[in-house]
Every structure is written in structure tokens, then in C-alpha cells.
Design an enzyme around this catalytic site. Sequence first.
Site, mmCIF file in Angstrom:
data_model
loop_
_atom_site.group_PDB
_atom_site.id
_atom_site.type_symbol
_atom_site.label_atom_id
_atom_site.label_comp_id
_atom_site.label_asym_id
_atom_site.label_seq_id
_atom_site.Cartn_x
_atom_site.Cartn_y
_atom_site.Cartn_z
ATOM 1 C CB CYS A 1 -15.375 61.410 27.325
ATOM 2 S SG CYS A 1 -14.787 63.090 26.993
ATOM 3 C CG HIS B 1 -16.250 55.368 45.632
ATOM 4 N ND1 HIS B 1 -16.073 56.673 46.012
ATOM 5 C CD2 HIS B 1 -16.444 54.666 46.768
ATOM 6 C CE1 HIS B 1 -16.146 56.759 47.326
ATOM 7 N NE2 HIS B 1 -16.364 55.557 47.809
ATOM 8 C CG ASP C 1 -15.252 44.539 42.857
ATOM 9 O OD1 ASP C 1 -16.488 44.715 42.715
ATOM 10 O OD2 ASP C 1 -14.738 44.150 43.922
#
Length: 116
Positions: free
Chosen positions: A72, A64, A49
Amino acid sequence: MAMGSRRSFASSMILNPEFSSFLPNQNHYTLKQLEDDQKILYVITQNVDGLHYKAGNKKVVEMHGTAFRVICLGCDYEIDRHEFQNILEEMNPNTTVESQDVRPDGDVEISEVRSF
């Protein structure tokens, strides 16, 4: 575009405005103060977040990843999530997304995507 990609982009289109509005709480600011006082070297978080950065922490390890940078995997191109959101909305002005279930972890169950 593959159906999985459509659902992924659609879910991020509906979640990003609310997700981006979240603010740090007292715990985030306490960790910022501990960093300033050199009591901790790094904040290691599983959260995506960005609230540690919003609180002012400089040394954050996001295990994460983050929801605020889009990268990309094929070419390492990187773009700010808010800029990417604007591109999605401009390129898909007639898109409608129906969702029944927004989960506490920020994931969303998309029931239907039209015009993506």
C-alpha cells in the site's frame, strides 16, 4: 471501487496463477552459481517475476519492483502476493473476467469485469 482499480485487481486475479508457476531457466541458475562463487555481488533485473529468487539468488535488485509483494503506497502495509490472491478470490467469489489478450510481458487487456 474505481474502474481502474477493478481492472487492475481483475487482471492480477487471472494472471497470478499462471505467472506464479513459471520456473527459473539455466541463466537464472548460472547467476546463482556466480553469486555463490563470489564472482558477482548483485543481480540487477528489470523483471518482476521473482525467478532470480526462485533460483536461489540472495542479492537481487528489482528495478521495477516485484509481482510477489503487494504494498500500500499510502501506509506501507505489505502482503505476500499469494496471500493477497486468496483474499481477492474469497472476497469476490462471483467475479468473472473476460480477457482477449494476454501479452508476453505479463500484462493483460481486460475486456469486461463483472461483480467485482
